[in-house]
Design a protein around this motif. Sequence first.
Motif, PDB file in Angstrom:
ATOM      1  N   PHE A  85      -4.708  -9.071   4.627  1.00  0.00           N
ATOM      2  CA  PHE A  85      -3.349  -9.333   3.505  1.00  0.00           C
ATOM      3  C   PHE A  85      -2.067 -10.033   5.110  1.00  0.00           C
ATOM      4  O   PHE A  85      -2.983 -10.236   6.517  1.00  0.00           O
ATOM      5  CB  PHE A  85      -2.829  -7.718   3.595  1.00  0.00           C
ATOM      6  N   ASN A 130      -0.955   2.287  10.683  1.00  0.00           N
ATOM      7  CA  ASN A 130      -0.417   0.357  10.716  1.00  0.00           C
ATOM      8  C   ASN A 130      -0.816  -1.059  11.570  1.00  0.00           C
ATOM      9  O   ASN A 130      -0.980  -0.283  12.580  1.00  0.00           O
ATOM     10  CB  ASN A 130       1.679  -0.538   9.803  1.00  0.00           C
ATOM     11  N   HIS A 131      -0.928  -2.358  11.266  1.00  0.00           N
ATOM     12  CA  HIS A 131      -1.995  -3.378  12.194  1.00  0.00           C
ATOM     13  C   HIS A 131      -0.299  -3.431  12.848  1.00  0.00           C
ATOM     14  O   HIS A 131       0.866  -4.166  11.765  1.00  0.00           O
ATOM     15  CB  HIS A 131      -2.709  -4.352  11.648  1.00  0.00           C
ATOM     16  N   MET A 141       0.816  -1.455  -0.137  1.00  0.00           N
ATOM     17  CA  MET A 141      -0.076   0.035   0.258  1.00  0.00           C
ATOM     18  C   MET A 141       1.271   1.771  -0.257  1.00  0.00           C
ATOM     19  O   MET A 141       2.063   1.393  -0.165  1.00  0.00           O
ATOM     20  CB  MET A 141      -0.741   0.548   1.438  1.00  0.00           C
ATOM     21  N   PRO A 148       0.583  -9.858   7.333  1.00  0.00           N
ATOM     22  CA  PRO A 148       0.825  -8.704   8.211  1.00  0.00           C
ATOM     23  C   PRO A 148       2.642  -9.013   8.615  1.00  0.00           C
ATOM     24  O   PRO A 148       2.291  -9.962   8.628  1.00  0.00           O
ATOM     25  CB  PRO A 148       0.121  -8.674   9.581  1.00  0.00           C
ATOM     26  N   HIS A 202      -9.516  -0.230   0.963  1.00  0.00           N
ATOM     27  CA  HIS A 202      -7.778  -0.261   2.422  1.00  0.00           C
ATOM     28  C   HIS A 202      -8.261   0.200   3.716  1.00  0.00           C
ATOM     29  O   HIS A 202      -7.019   0.355   4.860  1.00  0.00           O
ATOM     30  CB  HIS A 202      -6.679   0.258   1.838  1.00  0.00           C
ATOM     31  N   TYR A 203      -8.709   1.151   3.448  1.00  0.00           N
ATOM     32  CA  TYR A 203      -9.235   2.863   4.452  1.00  0.00           C
ATOM     33  C   TYR A 203      -9.811   2.609   5.453  1.00  0.00           C
ATOM     34  O   TYR A 203     -10.289   3.006   6.590  1.00  0.00           O
ATOM     35  CB  TYR A 203      -8.633   3.724   4.124  1.00  0.00           C
ATOM     36  N   GLY A 219       7.493  -3.742   2.573  1.00  0.00           N
ATOM     37  CA  GLY A 219       6.005  -4.997   2.981  1.00  0.00           C
ATOM     38  C   GLY A 219       4.956  -3.843   3.521  1.00  0.00           C
ATOM     39  O   GLY A 219       3.746  -4.675   3.878  1.00  0.00           O
ATOM     40  N   LYS A 220       4.866  -2.489   4.059  1.00  0.00           N
ATOM     41  CA  LYS A 220       3.777  -2.518   4.928  1.00  0.00           C
ATOM     42  C   LYS A 220       3.092  -1.118   4.110  1.00  0.00           C
ATOM     43  O   LYS A 220       2.139  -0.798   4.314  1.00  0.00           O
ATOM     44  CB  LYS A 220       4.539  -1.637   6.399  1.00  0.00           C
ATOM     45  N   SER A 271      -5.469   7.248   9.070  1.00  0.00           N
ATOM     46  CA  SER A 271      -5.582   6.019   8.145  1.00  0.00           C
ATOM     47  C   SER A 271      -4.128   5.729   7.467  1.00  0.00           C
ATOM     48  O   SER A 271      -4.083   4.790   6.872  1.00  0.00           O
ATOM     49  CB  SER A 271      -6.520   6.769   6.844  1.00  0.00           C
ATOM     50  N   LEU A 272      -2.895   6.683   8.316  1.00  0.00           N
ATOM     51  CA  LEU A 272      -1.498   5.631   7.897  1.00  0.00           C
ATOM     52  C   LEU A 272      -1.016   4.792   9.395  1.00  0.00           C
ATOM     53  O   LEU A 272       0.253   3.706   8.896  1.00  0.00           O
ATOM     54  CB  LEU A 272      -0.889   6.770   8.003  1.00  0.00           C
ATOM     55  N   TYR A 316      -5.939  -3.918  14.425  1.00  0.00           N
ATOM     56  CA  TYR A 316      -6.935  -4.107  13.005  1.00  0.00           C
ATOM     57  C   TYR A 316      -8.573  -4.856  13.362  1.00  0.00           C
ATOM     58  O   TYR A 316      -9.718  -4.628  12.844  1.00  0.00           O
ATOM     59  CB  TYR A 316      -6.766  -4.358  11.912  1.00  0.00           C
TER      60      TYR A 316
HETATM   61  C1  LIG Z   1      -5.455   1.428   6.646  1.00  0.00           C
HETATM   62  S1  LIG Z   1      -3.598   1.184   6.443  1.00  0.00           S
HETATM   63  C2  LIG Z   1      -1.951   1.833   6.948  1.00  0.00           C
HETATM   64  C3  LIG Z   1      -1.382   2.824   5.888  1.00  0.00           C
HETATM   65  C4  LIG Z   1      -0.841   2.005   4.335  1.00  0.00           C
HETATM   66  N1  LIG Z   1       0.434   1.098   4.862  1.00  0.00           N
HETATM   67  C5  LIG Z   1      -0.094   2.819   3.771  1.00  0.00           C
HETATM   68  O1  LIG Z   1       0.915   3.347   2.676  1.00  0.00           O
HETATM   69  O2  LIG Z   1      -1.455   3.709   3.012  1.00  0.00           O
HETATM   70  C6  LIG Z   1      -3.739  -0.103   5.596  1.00  0.00           C
HETATM   71  C7  LIG Z   1      -3.078  -0.860   4.775  1.00  0.00           C
HETATM   72  O3  LIG Z   1      -1.674  -0.939   5.174  1.00  0.00           O
HETATM   73  C8  LIG Z   1      -0.864  -2.374   4.720  1.00  0.00           C
HETATM   74  N2  LIG Z   1      -0.688  -2.839   6.416  1.00  0.00           N
HETATM   75  C9  LIG Z   1      -1.069  -2.338   8.078  1.00  0.00           C
HETATM   76  N3  LIG Z   1      -0.291  -3.022   8.328  1.00  0.00           N
HETATM   77  C10 LIG Z   1       0.285  -3.953   7.650  1.00  0.00           C
HETATM   78  C11 LIG Z   1       1.481  -4.697   8.458  1.00  0.00           C
HETATM   79  N4  LIG Z   1       1.306  -5.179   9.552  1.00  0.00           N
HETATM   80  N5  LIG Z   1       1.652  -5.393   7.962  1.00  0.00           N
HETATM   81  C12 LIG Z   1       1.590  -5.289   6.333  1.00  0.00           C
HETATM   82  N6  LIG Z   1       1.140  -5.174   6.188  1.00  0.00           N
HETATM   83  C13 LIG Z   1       0.235  -3.380   6.624  1.00  0.00           C
HETATM   84  C14 LIG Z   1      -2.268  -3.461   4.409  1.00  0.00           C
HETATM   85  O4  LIG Z   1      -1.929  -3.148   3.014  1.00  0.00           O
HETATM   86  C15 LIG Z   1      -3.413  -2.680   4.575  1.00  0.00           C
HETATM   87  O5  LIG Z   1      -4.624  -2.758   3.903  1.00  0.00           O
END
Ligand SMILES: C[S@@+](CC[C@H](N)C(=O)[O-])C[C@H]1O[C@@H](n2cnc3c(N)ncnc32)[C@H](O)[C@@H]1O
Length: 462
Positions: free
Chosen positions: A130, A88-89, A1, A132, A67-68, A26-27, A85-86, A124
């Motif tokens: 996805f 991560n989990h 993302m 994680p 995704h948000y 990866g995130k 929205s930014l 989350y």
């Molecule tokens: C609410 S957004 C978080 C912000 C996002 N990383 C971005 O670049 O916009 C949620 C998305 O972030 C990614 N994401 C969040 N937490 C993650 C994690 N622990 N590992 C991998 N991807 C993660 C996934 O693609 C998910 O759908």
Amino acid sequence: MGSNSASTTAPEHFNSTGCHIQCTEGKGRGVYASRYIPRKTIVEISPVLFFTKQEYEEHGKHTVLDHYTFNWKDGRMALALGLGSLFNHSNTPNVSFTLDPQTDSIKYETVREIDPGEELCIFYGHKLWFDPVDVCSVQDGSDPEIDDGWGGLSVVNEEHRESTIENEALLALMDGDENEIIDEESLPFTRYKPPPDEEELDTIRTMLAWVVDVPDPRHITALLKWLKQAGLDNPDLGHLKRIRKQDGKTTLLLSTFPTAPTLPEGIDLPDPIQVPVPTSAALTLTSLSLKTTFWPTFYAPRRKGESEEWSRGKLRWAVEAMKAVASECKRAKAVGELPIAAYVPPPYGAEDGKRAIAHDTRVSAGHPLRHAVLNLVRTIAAADSQEKQDDDTVQSMEGGIDAPRNGSNYLLTSLTVFLSHEPCIMCSMALLHSRVKEVIYLHPMKTGGCGGSACLPTLQGI
Ligand SMILES: C[S@@+](CC[C@H](N)C(=O)[O-])C[C@H]1O[C@@H](n2cnc3c(N)ncnc32)[C@H](O)[C@@H]1O
């Protein structure tokens, strides 16, 4: 993302709470600490943009917004603006969030101290869309139990509850006929799969039990009656036959208590002796013949699905119990303790019974062993002992016999313990020793004794 541009660091975010946006392999983008952030700091308040369910189904769902967006309390779909929205989990989040319907915003607050450079993550839910990557967990090798956040509790925490997708699924599962059985695959938890039955002589798990030879088998009926009156027909021995007839000798199984029971007067019996007996029923015929070499054992092949079925009513009971755990965690947190709690309710369907709740008190007691489970077990032991004293007083006033009640020597026989966190090995052993029926926890721990680092009941010799 998000954009994975060559420059991985953006300018510090203008909310000036010490956060900036940064990309990780990866995130995608995430929120990071630019400086040390104390525990309980509000790092962000994000206004929320709403969509109707229909707008989401017809449009949002088919775009990157999927995704948000998440469920708001009233069924609308919501998108957090600002930093919201930014985040991560992480399974061990360092930030908790609270939906505020008064201001249509979300508040994000740190649940522990954050070091400069650490990522700030939220939880989350349990069903992710996805794979994680989890680097939000404690990075400095410190004790994860001490540094624990609110991971796992969001499922039952009122403030967070309705923000997770799975909550809708949970509500749907609880709804309807209380006796209807829920499919194993739909259950909102995973069961620890017990190992296959022991099928080699040296793998049979045994415990020591007191037995006595009965020279005159005509005394058996009177002895069985006495066992019952003396409270020795313990459910713990339900997988074993009471009488063994071998080589012309009749032997009676008495108890697994540490000390030998006092035998009834008037029947001529030798002293009891201790022998190893299997700890569980035989699940296969091979195991049956092996276990019976120790002591006659019942054959109880597992039903299809192997474990106890769950009805909607039982799930409602469990969710209520977990809510009590979450509230206890909040109470603990409010007084500066670690938000770790343990609760034992009366069994599902029972009108009455033992009930106790406790939280971790390591901080206030300055005592490293004041874990929630040990506090719970002590509370129950104290209540039992008080009850026994009261009974003794009544019995001596009424001239009654001083007989322990059925199974009363164990603290948790036939009971389910609900926990915020998987118990450590010490606490798992205390639960096992109390003959707990089952343990249900929200937050797995790497150091846990119920599947994390080991599963105590399955260890050889236990
Ligand atoms: C609410 S957004 C978080 C912000 C996002 N990383 C971005 O670049 O916009 C949620 C998305 O972030 C990614 N994401 C969040 N937490 C993650 C994690 N622990 N590992 C991998 N991807 C993660 C996934 O693609 C998910 O759908």
